[in-house]
Design an enzyme around this catalytic site. Structure first.
Site, PDB file in Angstrom:
ATOM      1  N   ARG A 117      14.006  -5.986   3.150  1.00 15.19           N
ATOM      2  CA  ARG A 117      12.596  -6.222   3.359  1.00 15.19           C
ATOM      3  C   ARG A 117      11.085  -6.272   3.330  1.00 15.19           C
ATOM      4  NH1 ARG A 117       8.368  -4.966   7.622  1.00 15.19           N
ATOM      5  NH2 ARG A 117       8.643  -5.974   9.302  1.00 15.19           N
TER       6      ARG A 117
ATOM      7  N   GLU B 118       8.455 -11.078   4.997  1.00 16.59           N
ATOM      8  CA  GLU B 118       7.840 -10.136   6.230  1.00 16.59           C
ATOM      9  C   GLU B 118       6.663 -10.711   6.166  1.00 16.59           C
ATOM     10  OE1 GLU B 118       5.118  -7.759   9.828  1.00 16.59           O
ATOM     11  OE2 GLU B 118       5.364  -8.204   7.567  1.00 16.59           O
TER      12      GLU B 118
ATOM     13  N   GLN C 251      -3.397   4.412   4.463  1.00 15.51           N
ATOM     14  CA  GLN C 251      -3.215   3.686   3.587  1.00 15.51           C
ATOM     15  C   GLN C 251      -4.006   2.626   2.539  1.00 15.51           C
ATOM     16  OE1 GLN C 251      -2.019   1.556   7.483  1.00 15.51           O
ATOM     17  NE2 GLN C 251       0.222   1.469   6.843  1.00 15.51           N
TER      18      GLN C 251
ATOM     19  N   HIS D  63       1.168  -1.638   0.145  1.00 13.47           N
ATOM     20  CA  HIS D  63       0.162  -0.666   0.284  1.00 13.47           C
ATOM     21  C   HIS D  63       0.807   1.307   0.251  1.00 13.47           C
ATOM     22  CE1 HIS D  63       0.277  -1.091   4.134  1.00 13.47           C
ATOM     23  NE2 HIS D  63       1.098  -0.449   4.366  1.00 13.47           N
TER      24      HIS D  63
ATOM     25  N   ASP E 148       7.784  -5.354   3.569  1.00  9.10           N
ATOM     26  CA  ASP E 148       6.110  -5.576   4.446  1.00  9.10           C
ATOM     27  C   ASP E 148       5.312  -6.321   3.934  1.00  9.10           C
ATOM     28  OD1 ASP E 148       5.543  -4.766   7.118  1.00  9.10           O
ATOM     29  OD2 ASP E 148       4.246  -3.460   5.778  1.00  9.10           O
TER      30      ASP E 148
ATOM     31  N   HIS F 233       9.224  -4.617  16.855  1.00  6.57           N
ATOM     32  CA  HIS F 233       8.482  -3.556  17.049  1.00  6.57           C
ATOM     33  C   HIS F 233       7.139  -3.679  17.184  1.00  6.57           C
ATOM     34  CE1 HIS F 233       7.751  -4.326  12.634  1.00  6.57           C
ATOM     35  NE2 HIS F 233       6.710  -3.532  13.012  1.00  6.57           N
ATOM     36  N   ASP F 234       7.007  -4.672  16.471  1.00  5.61           N
ATOM     37  CA  ASP F 234       5.215  -5.218  16.499  1.00  5.61           C
ATOM     38  C   ASP F 234       4.949  -6.450  17.366  1.00  5.61           C
ATOM     39  OD1 ASP F 234       3.227  -5.243  15.141  1.00  5.61           O
ATOM     40  OD2 ASP F 234       4.079  -6.305  13.042  1.00  5.61           O
TER      41      ASP F 234
END
Length: 645
Positions: free
Chosen positions: A279, A323, A249, A181, A281, A392-393
Site C-alpha cells: 500500500r 492510496e 514529517q 515523507h 501511502d 482508519h481514516d
C-alpha cells in the site's frame, strides 16, 4: 525500438552476479529485458537533465538485480504460480487493523489467525508497524526507520514469522510504505539537521522563506487546524523544510534520483518479506512543483509507473495499491493511462463510493450515488478496488459538485447537512460522530466515527431504544453488504465485525487527543469479542451476519472483479441496485437506503434480459416469485436482497 546498449548493460550486470540466464534465472532475465526500455524511458523522462542521471540509472538496475538475488526461493516459486490478476478473485476478503490495538503485538496476532478464518477473512492489512517516534507518529505514518519494526509491535523476526504462518494458511498480507515523507527523526533527516548537504538534498530545504512562500501560494493546507502551512523551520541547521502533513514529517525530494532509488530498495525489502500487496501511502503528493497544488502531478504518475515496471521484473507476485483519495476522474489516472493503462497501480481505494454510501444512508436518496457511477465505472480491466465502509481514516465528502447539482441539491448546503447529520448536530440524527480537520476559512471538514456509531448503535444503546437498536443493526449490514458485492476486495475495519462504537479513550493520550480519528480506532476487548459466540448479543448478530456475507461472496464467482457491474435504472430513488453478470449467471444486488418500505418494479430486472419466474435471495434464503399478481419487490427499511436468476 530495440536498445542494444541497454541489453548489453544488463547482460554485463548479470554476468557479474553469476546468474544462470539459460536456466533457473531465465524467466527473470526475460522479464528484465522485456521491461528494461520502459524502465529507462520513464526514468529518463524524470531525470535526463540531472547531472548524475546515467550514474544513478546504473544504480537503479543494480537495485533491481539485488532485489531478485535476495528474493527467497519460496517467493520466486510463488511468482511463477500466482495468476497475473490474482487480486481480482471473489475469494479474497480483507481486514485492516492496528496490531497493538487489536491484540498487542505481532506474535499475538499470529495466534489470532483462527479468528479471521472463522469470520471468513484471509487478507490482512496491517497498519504501519515500522519504527516511528512516540507522540509524533501520525499513527505510524511518520517513519523513522523503514526496516525496523517498532518495539511496540515486536521485531522484524516476528513479522517474518507472522507472514510465514499466514502463507501456510493461504492468507494474504498488505503493509504500507510511506513514500512521500519520513519522520524528522529518520537518519537522513538527522544528518540533514547536522548540515550534511547530501541528505539536505533528500528533502525540500531552503535558507529563507522566499521559495516556501512561493510554494504556499498554491498549496492547500492538509491539516489547517493542527498543522497549518506546508513548511517548518529547523533550528539545528537554520533552514526551512517542506512538511505538507505535520511538522514532524519531512517531505522527500523525488527530483533527486537518489531518493527514488533508496525508496525503491525499500519497496523491494518489503516485497522480499512476502508482502502480497504494498500500500503506497499518499502517492498524490510525491512530486512537488512551484505554481501547482503539488498534488496529482504527471511526474507522480511517472514515478508510480517506474516502480511498477521495476516490481514486475524482480517481484512480479506483489501488487501495488495507490492510496489516492481523490475525485473519481483523478483516481482513474492512478490505474494508468495511454500505453500504461492498467500498468501503474493494480489496486486503489473506492473512496468515492464509500462516501456516496454514507450520503445515501443520511438522505435516503440514491440519486447522487448514481450520478457519480459513470466515472467510477471507467476503472480498467485487470485492476481492482478496495471496497469498504470504514477505515482508519476520516470520511471525506470530496465527490464532485456537479453530481450533487444534477441530483437537485446545492453542494454547500448538502455537505453542511451531511456534516451536521453525522456529527449528531442535526435534529433527530441517530449518528454519533465528529467533524475532523475543519477548515475555518472554507468550513470544509471530514467525518470521524465508527461504523456502528455513525449507523446509530451508540445512541440506541445509550437511550436503551430497542427499535433504534434494530434499525442500527440493519444499517450496519446494509452498508457492509453494499460494499462487499460491488466489486473489489472488501476490507473490513477491525471492530466493525462485532459492532464497536466510538472509543473516547484517545482523549486521555497527549499524542492522540488532538486527532478525533482515534475514536474509530478502538482497543479491542477480547472479553467483548467472545460474546460473538452467544446468540442474541450484539456481537453475535453482527459477527454471524458479516460471516455469512463473506461466505456468500466466496461462493458466488460472479462477484469476482472482471469489470462486470451494471447499475439498475433508478425506478425507486431510495433503492440502489446493481447487476453482477458472468455469462448466464446473474446476481441482482438491491439495497433500500430509506427508513420506509421501498417498492421496486420487476421491470428494473427485466431490462437486463430474460429472467426466470423466481429469483433466489441468497441473504434471506428464499425465492421471490415474479408474476402478474406480484408486480414489485418489497424491501423493508434498510434491508437488501442478493437475487440470483
Amino acid at each position: 525500438m530495440y536498445n542494444l546498449k541497454l541489453h548489453q548493460q544488463i547482460n554485463s550486470l548479470l554476468r557479474g552476479n553469476e546468474f544462470d540466464i539459460s536456466g533457473k534465472d531465465n524467466t527473470f532475465y526475460a522479464r528484465f529485458i522485456a521491461n528494461a526500455e520502459a524502465i529507462q524511458s520513464l526514468y529518463k523522462s524524470l531525470y535526463q537533465h540531472h547531472k548524475q542521471c546515467d550514474e544513478v540509472f546504473l544504480l537503479l538496475l543494480k537495485t533491481i538485480t539485488s532485489a531478485y538475488l535476495n528474493r527467497p526461493d519460496t517467493l520466486k516459486q510463488k511468482d511463477k504460480t500466482k495468476d497475473e490478476h490474482w487480486f481480482l478473485s471473489n475469494e479474497i476478503n480483507g481486514m485492516s487493523l492496528y496490531v497493538n490495538r487489536f491484540c498487542g503485538d505481532l506474535q499475538n496476532l499470529g495466534n489470532k489467525l483462527d479468528y479471521f478464518k472463522k469470520l471468513g477473512v484471509n487478507f490482512l492489512h496491517l497498519m504501519p508497524v515500522f519504527q516511528s517516534p512516540a507522540g509524533e507518529s501520525d499513527g505510524g505514518y511518520a517513519v523513522s526507520n523503514f526496516r525496523k519494526v517498532d518495539e511496540r509491535f515486536g521485531s522484524l523476526e516476528d513479522l517474518k514469522k507472522l507472514q510465514s504462518k499466514m502463507s501456510d494458511e493461504n492468507m494474504y498480507l498488505m503493509i504500507d510504505i510511506v513514500l512521500n515523507h519520513t519522520s524528522h527523526k529518520h537518519s537522513w533527516a538527522e544528518k540533514a539537521k547536522q548540515g550534511d548537504k547530501k541528505y539536505q538534498h533528500y528533502y525540500y530545504m531552503y535558507d529563507d522563506r522566499l521559495v516556501p512562500d512561493a510554494f504556499e501560494q498554491t498549496m492547500p493546507e492538509i491539516f489547517p487546524e493542527s498543522s497549518p502551512g506546508s513548511f517548518t523551520y529547523v533550528h539545528e541547521c537554520e533552514k526551512w523544510v517542506m512538511t505538507v502533513f505535520h511538522n514532524y514529517q519531512w517531505d522527500l525530494n523525488y527530483t533527486n534520483p537518489h531518493v527514488l532509488v533508496e525508496m525503491l530498495d525499500t519497496i523491494f525489502f518489503y516485497a522480499n518479506l512476502g508482502v502480497d500487496i504494498l500500500r503506497i501511502d499518499a502517492p498524490a503528493f510525491i512530486w512537488k512543483q512551484l505554481g501547482t497544488t503539488c498534488q496529482n502531478l504527471p511526474e507522480a504518475h511517472t514515478i508510480l509507473r517506474l516502480i511498477k515496471q521495476c516490481v514486475l521484473v524482480a517481484a512480479p507476485g506483489m501488487a501495488l495499491l495507490g492510496e489516492a483519495i481523490v475525485a473519481p476522474a483523478a483516481i482513474m489516472k492512478y490505474f494508468g493511462t495511454g500505453e500504461y493503462t492498467a500498468k501503474e497501480c493494480d489496486v486503489a481505494y473506492n473512496a468515492t463510493q464509500m462516501a456516496l454510501q454514507w450520503d445515501a444512508l443520511a438522505t435516503g436518496d440514491t440519486k447522487i450515488m448514481l450520478a457519480a457511477q459513470h466515472e467510477i465505472l471507467k476503472k480498467p480491466f485487470g485492476t481492482t478496488w478496495i471496497s469498504y465502509t470504514r477505515c482508519h481514516d476520516d470520511i471525506g465528502l470530496g465527490y464532485d459538485d456537479y453530481t450533487i447539482e444534477q441530483s437537485g441539491f446545492h453542494p454547500y448546503h448538502h455537505r453542511k447537512f451531511l456534516k451536521e447529520y453525522y456529527s449528531g448536530n442535526y435534529h433527530n440524527s441517530p449518528a454519533k460522530g465528529a467533524l475532523f480537520s475543519v477548515n475555518p476559512k472554507t468550513q470544509d471538514a471530514r467525518i470521524s466515527g465508527s461504523l456502528a456509531s455513525l449507523c446509530g448503535l451508540e445512541k440506541a444503546l445509550q437511550e436503551n431504544n430497542e427499535n433504534d437498536f434494530e434499525i442500527s443493526i440493519r444499517k450496519i449490514l446494509l452498508m457492509q453488504a453494499h460494499s462487499f458485492f460491488i466489486g473489489g476486495i472488501p476490507m473490513l475495519f477491525y471492530g466493525d465485525e462485532v459492532g464497536y462504537t466510538n472509543d473516547y479513550s484517545y482523549l486521555n493520550e497527549t499524542g492522540k487527543s488532538y486527532d478525533n480519528r482515534w475514536m474509530h480506532r478502538p482497543i479491542i476487548d477480547w472479553e467483548k469479542n467472545k460474546r460473538r459466540a452467544t446468540e442474541g448479543t450484539i456481537e453475535h448478530r453482527i459477527f454471524s451476519s458479516t460471516q455469512k456475507l463473506l461466505s456468500l461472496r466466496k461462493k458466488l464467482t460472479v462477484v469476482a472483479d472482471h469489470k462486470n457491474l451494471v447499475w439498475l435504472a433508478p425506478h425507486n430513488i431510495h433503492v440502489a441496485g446493481y447487476l453482477r453478470a458472468n455469462g448466464k449467471q446473474k446476481l441482482f444486488c438491491v439495497f433500500n437506503f430509506s427508513d420506509q418500505p421501498a417498492f421496486l418494479t420487476w421491470y428494473a430486472f427485466k431490462e437486463h434480459g430474460k429472467i426466470p419466474e423466481e429469483l433466489y435471495d441468497h441473504w434471506q434464503e428464499k425465492y421471490f416469485a415474479i408474476g402478474k399478481d406480484n408486480e414489485h419487490l418489497i424491501l423493508e427499511p434498510y434491508t437488501f436482497c442478493l437475487l440470483e436468476g
